[in-house]
Design a protein around this motif. Structure first.
Motif, PDB file in Angstrom:
ATOM      1  N   THR A 106       0.856  -1.179   0.000  1.00 31.85           N
ATOM      2  CA  THR A 106       0.000   0.000   0.000  1.00 31.85           C
ATOM      3  C   THR A 106       0.899   1.237   0.000  1.00 31.85           C
ATOM      4  O   THR A 106       2.111   1.135   0.216  1.00 31.85           O
ATOM      5  N   ASP A 107       0.300   2.394  -0.218  1.00 36.45           N
ATOM      6  CA  ASP A 107       1.067   3.640  -0.170  1.00 36.45           C
ATOM      7  C   ASP A 107       1.696   3.832   1.202  1.00 36.45           C
ATOM      8  O   ASP A 107       2.820   4.315   1.320  1.00 36.45           O
ATOM      9  N   GLY A 108       0.984   3.444   2.240  1.00 37.75           N
ATOM     10  CA  GLY A 108       1.499   3.571   3.606  1.00 37.75           C
ATOM     11  C   GLY A 108       2.730   2.719   3.848  1.00 37.75           C
ATOM     12  O   GLY A 108       3.675   3.155   4.514  1.00 37.75           O
ATOM     13  N   VAL A 109       2.724   1.511   3.308  1.00 39.45           N
ATOM     14  CA  VAL A 109       3.882   0.623   3.461  1.00 39.45           C
ATOM     15  C   VAL A 109       5.091   1.205   2.742  1.00 39.45           C
ATOM     16  O   VAL A 109       6.203   1.212   3.284  1.00 39.45           O
ATOM     17  N   VAL A 110       4.891   1.716   1.540  1.00 40.77           N
ATOM     18  CA  VAL A 110       5.995   2.304   0.781  1.00 40.77           C
ATOM     19  C   VAL A 110       6.529   3.534   1.509  1.00 40.77           C
ATOM     20  O   VAL A 110       7.749   3.707   1.643  1.00 40.77           O
ATOM     21  N   GLU A 111       5.640   4.387   2.017  1.00 43.27           N
ATOM     22  CA  GLU A 111       6.062   5.584   2.750  1.00 43.27           C
ATOM     23  C   GLU A 111       6.840   5.220   4.005  1.00 43.27           C
ATOM     24  O   GLU A 111       7.862   5.836   4.315  1.00 43.27           O
ATOM     25  N   GLU A 112       6.360   4.234   4.747  1.00 42.66           N
ATOM     26  CA  GLU A 112       7.045   3.808   5.971  1.00 42.66           C
ATOM     27  C   GLU A 112       8.411   3.211   5.652  1.00 42.66           C
ATOM     28  O   GLU A 112       9.378   3.433   6.373  1.00 42.66           O
ATOM     29  N   THR A 113       8.501   2.473   4.552  1.00 38.08           N
ATOM     30  CA  THR A 113       9.784   1.914   4.135  1.00 38.08           C
ATOM     31  C   THR A 113      10.755   3.025   3.772  1.00 38.08           C
ATOM     32  O   THR A 113      11.929   2.990   4.171  1.00 38.08           O
ATOM     33  N   LEU A 114      10.282   4.025   3.041  1.00 37.80           N
ATOM     34  CA  LEU A 114      11.143   5.158   2.687  1.00 37.80           C
ATOM     35  C   LEU A 114      11.606   5.918   3.931  1.00 37.80           C
ATOM     36  O   LEU A 114      12.767   6.330   4.023  1.00 37.80           O
ATOM     37  N   ARG A 115      10.712   6.098   4.890  1.00 36.69           N
ATOM     38  CA  ARG A 115      11.079   6.779   6.130  1.00 36.69           C
ATOM     39  C   ARG A 115      12.146   5.991   6.882  1.00 36.69           C
ATOM     40  O   ARG A 115      13.152   6.528   7.335  1.00 36.69           O
ATOM     41  N   ALA A 116      11.947   4.674   6.979  1.00 40.81           N
ATOM     42  CA  ALA A 116      12.910   3.825   7.679  1.00 40.81           C
ATOM     43  C   ALA A 116      14.261   3.814   6.959  1.00 40.81           C
ATOM     44  O   ALA A 116      15.313   3.855   7.596  1.00 40.81           O
ATOM     45  N   LEU A 117      14.230   3.770   5.629  1.00 39.04           N
ATOM     46  CA  LEU A 117      15.485   3.804   4.863  1.00 39.04           C
ATOM     47  C   LEU A 117      16.194   5.140   5.035  1.00 39.04           C
ATOM     48  O   LEU A 117      17.424   5.191   5.124  1.00 39.04           O
ATOM     49  N   ASN A 118      15.430   6.213   5.093  1.00 39.01           N
ATOM     50  CA  ASN A 118      16.026   7.526   5.293  1.00 39.01           C
ATOM     51  C   ASN A 118      16.672   7.632   6.675  1.00 39.01           C
ATOM     52  O   ASN A 118      17.722   8.244   6.834  1.00 39.01           O
ATOM     53  N   ASP A 119      16.038   7.009   7.683  1.00 35.60           N
ATOM     54  CA  ASP A 119      16.577   7.044   9.042  1.00 35.60           C
ATOM     55  C   ASP A 119      17.765   6.107   9.232  1.00 35.60           C
ATOM     56  O   ASP A 119      18.733   6.454   9.886  1.00 35.60           O
ATOM     57  N   HIS A 120      17.668   4.889   8.680  1.00 36.87           N
ATOM     58  CA  HIS A 120      18.648   3.848   8.985  1.00 36.87           C
ATOM     59  C   HIS A 120      19.520   3.410   7.812  1.00 36.87           C
ATOM     60  O   HIS A 120      20.548   2.780   8.015  1.00 36.87           O
ATOM     61  N   GLU A 121      19.107   3.641   6.613  1.00 36.71           N
ATOM     62  CA  GLU A 121      19.763   3.246   5.364  1.00 36.71           C
ATOM     63  C   GLU A 121      19.711   1.743   5.096  1.00 36.71           C
ATOM     64  O   GLU A 121      19.532   1.328   3.980  1.00 36.71           O
ATOM     65  N   LEU A 122      19.886   0.915   6.097  1.00 33.99           N
ATOM     66  CA  LEU A 122      19.864  -0.539   5.944  1.00 33.99           C
ATOM     67  C   LEU A 122      18.775  -1.094   6.855  1.00 33.99           C
ATOM     68  O   LEU A 122      18.832  -0.913   8.070  1.00 33.99           O
ATOM     69  N   ILE A 123      17.762  -1.739   6.255  1.00 27.45           N
ATOM     70  CA  ILE A 123      16.643  -2.254   7.055  1.00 27.45           C
ATOM     71  C   ILE A 123      16.247  -3.650   6.593  1.00 27.45           C
ATOM     72  O   ILE A 123      16.557  -4.065   5.488  1.00 27.45           O
ATOM     73  N   LYS A 124      15.533  -4.324   7.484  1.00 24.62           N
ATOM     74  CA  LYS A 124      14.906  -5.598   7.144  1.00 24.62           C
ATOM     75  C   LYS A 124      13.409  -5.367   6.994  1.00 24.62           C
ATOM     76  O   LYS A 124      12.811  -4.617   7.761  1.00 24.62           O
ATOM     77  N   VAL A 125      12.845  -6.020   5.984  1.00 24.04           N
ATOM     78  CA  VAL A 125      11.405  -5.965   5.754  1.00 24.04           C
ATOM     79  C   VAL A 125      10.882  -7.395   5.770  1.00 24.04           C
ATOM     80  O   VAL A 125      11.414  -8.263   5.069  1.00 24.04           O
ATOM     81  N   LYS A 126       9.858  -7.634   6.583  1.00 18.12           N
ATOM     82  CA  LYS A 126       9.252  -8.961   6.657  1.00 18.12           C
ATOM     83  C   LYS A 126       8.038  -9.009   5.745  1.00 18.12           C
ATOM     84  O   LYS A 126       7.186  -8.121   5.772  1.00 18.12           O
ATOM     85  N   PHE A 127       7.968 -10.053   4.934  1.00 18.17           N
ATOM     86  CA  PHE A 127       6.842 -10.262   4.033  1.00 18.17           C
ATOM     87  C   PHE A 127       6.029 -11.439   4.564  1.00 18.17           C
ATOM     88  O   PHE A 127       6.433 -12.587   4.406  1.00 18.17           O
ATOM     89  N   ALA A 128       4.914 -11.141   5.216  1.00 17.94           N
ATOM     90  CA  ALA A 128       4.058 -12.166   5.803  1.00 17.94           C
ATOM     91  C   ALA A 128       3.097 -12.699   4.747  1.00 17.94           C
ATOM     92  O   ALA A 128       1.875 -12.657   4.897  1.00 17.94           O
ATOM     93  N   ILE A 129       3.657 -13.210   3.666  1.00 16.11           N
ATOM     94  CA  ILE A 129       2.907 -13.742   2.532  1.00 16.11           C
ATOM     95  C   ILE A 129       3.350 -15.185   2.338  1.00 16.11           C
ATOM     96  O   ILE A 129       4.542 -15.458   2.267  1.00 16.11           O
ATOM     97  N   GLY A 130       2.402 -16.093   2.255  1.00 15.08           N
ATOM     98  CA  GLY A 130       2.736 -17.501   2.137  1.00 15.08           C
ATOM     99  C   GLY A 130       3.262 -17.927   0.775  1.00 15.08           C
ATOM    100  O   GLY A 130       4.182 -18.735   0.671  1.00 15.08           O
ATOM    101  N   ASP A 131       2.708 -17.388  -0.292  1.00 17.60           N
ATOM    102  CA  ASP A 131       3.077 -17.780  -1.651  1.00 17.60           C
ATOM    103  C   ASP A 131       4.436 -17.189  -2.041  1.00 17.60           C
ATOM    104  O   ASP A 131       4.622 -15.976  -2.052  1.00 17.60           O
ATOM    105  N   ARG A 132       5.387 -18.043  -2.354  1.00 17.63           N
ATOM    106  CA  ARG A 132       6.758 -17.620  -2.651  1.00 17.63           C
ATOM    107  C   ARG A 132       6.847 -16.700  -3.868  1.00 17.63           C
ATOM    108  O   ARG A 132       7.572 -15.712  -3.854  1.00 17.63           O
ATOM    109  N   GLU A 133       6.102 -17.020  -4.920  1.00 18.92           N
ATOM    110  CA  GLU A 133       6.151 -16.203  -6.141  1.00 18.92           C
ATOM    111  C   GLU A 133       5.592 -14.799  -5.898  1.00 18.92           C
ATOM    112  O   GLU A 133       6.170 -13.810  -6.354  1.00 18.92           O
ATOM    113  N   ILE A 134       4.484 -14.720  -5.174  1.00 17.60           N
ATOM    114  CA  ILE A 134       3.903 -13.414  -4.860  1.00 17.60           C
ATOM    115  C   ILE A 134       4.854 -12.629  -3.966  1.00 17.60           C
ATOM    116  O   ILE A 134       5.047 -11.427  -4.155  1.00 17.60           O
ATOM    117  N   ARG A 135       5.478 -13.315  -3.012  1.00 23.62           N
ATOM    118  CA  ARG A 135       6.432 -12.660  -2.115  1.00 23.62           C
ATOM    119  C   ARG A 135       7.606 -12.071  -2.907  1.00 23.62           C
ATOM    120  O   ARG A 135       7.984 -10.912  -2.707  1.00 23.62           O
TER     121      ARG A 135
END
Length: 100
Positions: free
Chosen positions: A30-59
């Motif tokens: 969602t737009d919120g997820v992308v914005e939060e990721t950009l904020r975290a990258l701006n603060d930390h530069e290196l981050i981990k993102v968890k994808f709670a999606i079961g299907d490997r291809e979609i993930r």
């Protein structure tokens, strides 16, 4: 920005101790997820993102979309966790690569 193998190895070493700061779930990118990721990258530069999606291809597709949307570099994926890097315009030395 293209990172060489030595730089990626260095980031993988640092990323080992990091916890995910963004979680992508059933609603996808969602737009919120992308914005939060950009904020975290701006603060930390290196981050981990968890994808709670079961299907490997979609993930994998969502990881690619997030990398494109944030204009960042994929360092590594292990299971449902992606380690991503984006150099900040004005790095904050107190926030850089901190474990969360």
């Amino acid at each position: 920005m293209s990172l060489n193998a030595a730089k990626k190895k260095h980031f993988r070493t640092i990323g080992h101790n990091l916890n995910p700061v963004v979680i992508v779930a059933d609603k996808g990118l969602t737009d919120g997820v992308v914005e939060e990721t950009l904020r975290a990258l701006n603060d930390h530069e290196l981050i981990k993102v968890k994808f709670a999606i079961g299907d490997r291809e979609i993930r994998q597709q969502l990881i690619s979309e997030l990398i494109s949307a944030t204009n960042s570099d994929l360092i590594q994926t292990i299971g449902k966790i992606a380690l991503i890097f984006k150099a900040a315009d004005k790095p904050n030395p107190t926030q850089r690569f901190q474990t969360c």
